[in-house]
Motif scaffolding. Structure first.
Motif, short mmCIF file in Angstrom:
data_model
loop_
_atom_site.label_atom_id
_atom_site.label_comp_id
_atom_site.label_asym_id
_atom_site.label_seq_id
_atom_site.Cartn_x
_atom_site.Cartn_y
_atom_site.Cartn_z
N ILE A 398 -24.96 -24.80 -20.26
CA ILE A 398 -25.26 -24.14 -19.00
C ILE A 398 -24.51 -24.87 -17.90
N ALA A 399 -23.65 -24.13 -17.19
CA ALA A 399 -22.88 -24.73 -16.10
C ALA A 399 -23.53 -24.37 -14.77
N ILE A 400 -23.55 -25.34 -13.87
CA ILE A 400 -24.09 -25.11 -12.53
C ILE A 400 -22.98 -25.43 -11.53
N VAL A 401 -22.59 -24.41 -10.75
CA VAL A 401 -21.50 -24.59 -9.78
C VAL A 401 -21.98 -24.16 -8.40
N GLY A 402 -21.17 -24.50 -7.42
CA GLY A 402 -21.51 -24.14 -6.04
C GLY A 402 -20.89 -25.13 -5.08
N PRO A 403 -20.88 -24.80 -3.80
CA PRO A 403 -20.30 -25.71 -2.81
C PRO A 403 -21.13 -26.98 -2.67
N SER A 404 -20.55 -27.99 -2.01
CA SER A 404 -21.27 -29.25 -1.78
C SER A 404 -22.54 -28.99 -0.99
N GLY A 405 -23.63 -29.66 -1.39
CA GLY A 405 -24.90 -29.49 -0.70
C GLY A 405 -25.71 -28.32 -1.18
N ALA A 406 -25.24 -27.63 -2.24
CA ALA A 406 -25.96 -26.45 -2.73
C ALA A 406 -27.21 -26.82 -3.52
N GLY A 407 -27.30 -28.08 -4.01
CA GLY A 407 -28.47 -28.52 -4.75
C GLY A 407 -28.22 -28.78 -6.22
N LYS A 408 -26.93 -28.89 -6.61
CA LYS A 408 -26.59 -29.05 -8.03
C LYS A 408 -27.13 -30.37 -8.60
N SER A 409 -26.81 -31.48 -7.94
CA SER A 409 -27.25 -32.79 -8.44
C SER A 409 -28.76 -32.96 -8.36
N THR A 410 -29.39 -32.24 -7.45
CA THR A 410 -30.85 -32.29 -7.34
C THR A 410 -31.50 -31.76 -8.61
N ILE A 411 -30.88 -30.74 -9.21
CA ILE A 411 -31.40 -30.19 -10.47
C ILE A 411 -31.39 -31.26 -11.55
N ALA A 412 -30.32 -32.07 -11.60
CA ALA A 412 -30.24 -33.17 -12.58
C ALA A 412 -31.38 -34.15 -12.36
N GLY A 413 -31.65 -34.49 -11.10
CA GLY A 413 -32.75 -35.42 -10.79
C GLY A 413 -34.10 -34.88 -11.19
N LEU A 414 -34.29 -33.58 -11.06
CA LEU A 414 -35.58 -32.97 -11.44
C LEU A 414 -35.75 -32.93 -12.96
N ILE A 415 -34.64 -32.68 -13.68
CA ILE A 415 -34.74 -32.68 -15.15
C ILE A 415 -35.17 -34.06 -15.65
N LEU A 416 -34.63 -35.11 -15.04
CA LEU A 416 -34.99 -36.48 -15.43
C LEU A 416 -36.31 -36.94 -14.82
N LYS A 417 -36.93 -36.06 -14.05
CA LYS A 417 -38.21 -36.35 -13.38
C LYS A 417 -38.09 -37.57 -12.45
N PHE A 418 -36.94 -37.66 -11.79
CA PHE A 418 -36.83 -38.65 -10.72
C PHE A 418 -37.72 -38.23 -9.55
N TYR A 419 -37.90 -36.91 -9.41
CA TYR A 419 -38.73 -36.35 -8.35
C TYR A 419 -39.60 -35.24 -8.93
N GLU A 420 -40.62 -34.86 -8.19
CA GLU A 420 -41.50 -33.76 -8.57
C GLU A 420 -41.26 -32.58 -7.64
N ALA A 421 -41.13 -31.37 -8.22
CA ALA A 421 -40.96 -30.17 -7.41
C ALA A 421 -42.25 -29.86 -6.66
N GLN A 422 -42.11 -29.32 -5.44
CA GLN A 422 -43.31 -28.96 -4.67
C GLN A 422 -43.95 -27.67 -5.20
N LYS A 423 -43.10 -26.77 -5.72
CA LYS A 423 -43.61 -25.52 -6.29
C LYS A 423 -42.85 -25.20 -7.56
N GLY A 424 -43.47 -24.36 -8.41
CA GLY A 424 -42.85 -23.98 -9.67
C GLY A 424 -43.06 -25.04 -10.74
N GLU A 425 -42.46 -24.82 -11.91
CA GLU A 425 -42.59 -25.79 -12.99
C GLU A 425 -41.33 -25.81 -13.86
N ILE A 426 -41.16 -26.95 -14.50
CA ILE A 426 -40.05 -27.15 -15.43
C ILE A 426 -40.64 -27.22 -16.83
#
Length: 608
Positions: A398-426
């Protein structure tokens, strides 16, 4: 900004912040007393030796008084003491030996207790720090955290080993000395006390001025050091623009400011020193003068005057030491509060014992984001991801693309549970991420980042970081698959080559291939590639891309990429813009959408 950061750091190193000493601050630091409990017996014995050492010090003026009195034919009233000069001399040397003996063990015990207690505090602080969530580190500088373990704990160490013992010692000498001064001569004591308020008032006024000037001098010196730092870091620009003269003048101007402040400080310190010398020696001269009048009138014996002068020196030295000791206690309380801030933080559910972090539940590789909304805790007003949903089946790319600041690297941090999402679930394999142990997720997810950080050990140790109990054969096999083996054996020391701080001895492509070997050794179920080839030259990119193909084989891969040429073979491409999924599909499907963001990004990269 660079200058402000440097000044702050320098000021912190030069002078640790002080805390007010009150009931609240003392209650706060009581949390550190638990580290003394295992060594309380030795600490108490050290306190007894400290008490004995102080009492023996107070005995010497009394012995000298008796010795001088006997020499003049005035026998002492102390019947329990020897009555000849020689016997008193031998007794004094005996007491001096006892004082030396107890002083040795006092210092020995206090240092042992302090070193062991501080080692325990350092370990707990470090262990706590490395198990804290990523948000803790996002809001703090590395230098600041390192200062907690080094400068702050060193201040606490100094307080336990030296300051605390010295305060108790000086209090005993002060109380005992004043008591013996009053017993020796009440009239001389009243005379002494009459000039004390003047000295204390002058000390407070001059002390404040001198401290302010010292801080100003430190700040100005930090500015001059910043000039040096900036010039040397950008020496290429300095020479390219022929600005050596400009930088020299800038440094010279900064140094002149330092000198100006230093001279002003010298005026205050010189004036204060002159005042103290006049008051100190004036007080001694006055005491001897007035005491001589009392001796002449028969109201005081010569030996009493001698003893009084010696006790006055004890009392004066004790009082003179209190400002510095008090300042050290203030620094120690401030340091303790900052260390306790870390110890009181809530850490992640990760143990510092390897045996407790073993995988308990296997992850096959399926991954789902369901309506994820996320904002970083430090910037809650900015929504980074807004309703993100996508599915990745086990083994898919699965490739994730988009301009800088779109939130791509944030998704990586959420997969590794560096942070917790405020809504939704993984979900992992259809099961909510919160139902897995944190270590189970991180043990089975690997990341190859754009900026690979290598530790200061050998290449072998850096690859083995992915699996600490790996054999050398396993490490070599991983390096071969990562296209790293050939360049590694090209070094004289081979796998034992020390890579240096942050891997500065290796090129970007070489560091990336070591990171890939590390990930291969880990054998994760889910792989995250966070722009792993974006900063490489063509040859390095080819070698890294070949290694990545081996790494991605048979495992779920989340590829975050700027270079769209690297993701054409992905099963699905998710296009992000401003935290939302604006498109998804295969390369062929997305490239057909003339109005789509993917088509636009492709055109910008000349990928038609």
């Amino acid at each position: 900004m660079a200058r402000n950061r440097f000044n702050s750091s320098s000021s912190q190193e030069a002078e640790l912040p002080k805390a007010k000493i009150n009931k609240e601050s003392l209650n706060k630091i009581s949390g550190l007393l638990k580290f003394l409990k295992p060594y309380r017996t030795k600490f108490l014995v050290g306190m007894i030796f400290l008490f004995l050492s102080s009492l023996t010090a107070l005995a010497f003026p009394a012995l000298i008084k008796v010795m001088v009195g006997n020499a003049q034919g005035n026998p002492s009233d102390y019947s329990f003491l020897p009555q000849t000069v020689n016997e008193i001399g031998f007794l004094a040397f005996g007491i001096l030996f006892i004082q030396s003996f107890v002083s040795f063990f006092r210092i020995r015990l206090f240092v042992e207790v302090a070193e062991k207690a501080l080692a325990d505090i350092r370990k707990e602080t470090y262990f706590k720090m490395i198990t804290l969530p990523m948000n803790f580190f996002a809001n703090r500088r590395v230098g600041e955290l390192n200062s907690r373990i080094s400068a702050d704990l060193s201040q606490i160490q100094d307080t336990i080993t030296t300051t605390l013992a010295e305060i108790i010692r000086q209090v005993i000498l002060l109380i005992g000395g004043i008591t013996l001064l009053i017993i020796t001569s009440g009239k001389l004591t009243l005379f002494n006390l009459s000039i004390l308020p003047l000295i204390v008032l002058a000390g407070v006024i001059f002390g404040k001025k001198i401290r302010k000037i010292s801080r100003d001098a430190q700040d100005k010196l930090a500015e001059s050091n910043t000039v040096v730092e900036e010039t040397l870091q950008g020496i290429g620009n300095v020479k390219a623009f022929v600005n050596e003269a400009y930088e020299a003048n800038r440094y010279d101007k900064s140094l002149r400011e330092v000198v100006k402040i230093a001279i002003r400080g010298a005026n205050y310190r010189g004036g204060f020193a002159a005042f103290i010398i006049f008051c100190l020696f004036g007080a001694i001269l006055g005491v001897i003068w007035y005491g001589s009048v009392l001796v002449e009138s028969g109201a005081l014996q010569v030996e009493d005057l001698l003893a009084y002068v010696l006790y006055s020196i004890f009392v004066g030295a004790a009082m003179g030491s209190f400002p510095d000791l008090y300042a050290n206690i203030q620094k120690a309380i401030g340091a303790s509060e900052r260390v306790l801030e870390i110890l009181d933080e809530e850490n992640e559910a990760i143990s510092i014992h390897e045996s407790e972090n073993q995988i308990k539940e296997k992850i096959q590789g399926s991954l789902s984001f369901k309506d994820i909304e996320f904002a970083y805790p430090s910037r809650k007003e900015i929504t980074v991801l807004n309703g993100i949903s996508f599915d990745a089946q086990a083994g898919e790319k699965i490739a994730i693309v988009g301009p800088s600041g779109a939130g791509k690297s944030t998704i990586a941090g959420l997969i590794l549970k560096f942070y917790e999402a405020q809504k939704g679930e993984i979900l992992f394999d259809g099961k909510a991420a919160n139902n897995y142990a944190l270590t189970d997720i991180r043990q089975q997810v690997a990341i190859v980042p754009q900026d690979v950080i290598l530790f200061g050990g050998t290449i072998l140790e850096n690859i083995a970081y992915g699996k600490l109990n790996a054999t050398k054969d396993e490490i070599i096999k991983a390096a071969q698959q990562a296209n790293a083996h050939r360049f590694i054996i090209g070094f004289p020391e081979g796998y034992d080559t020390v890579v240096g701080e942050r891997g500065v001895k290796l090129s970007g492509g070489q560091r990336q291939r070591i990171a890939i070997a590390r990930a291969l050794l880990k054998d994760p179920a889910i792989l995250i590639l966070d722009e792993a080839t974006s900063s490489l030259d063509s040859e390095s990119e080819r070698l890294v891309q070949e290694a990545l193909e081996i790494l991605m084989k048979g495992r779920t891969s989340i590829i975050i990429a700027h270079r769209l040429s690297t993701i054409r073979e992905a099963n699905k491409i998710i296009v992000l813009d401003q935290g939302k999924v604006v498109e998804s599909g295969s390369h062929e499907e997305l490239i057909k959408n003339e109005e789509g963001l993917y088509k636009h990004l492709s055109a910008l990269q000349f990928e038609v």
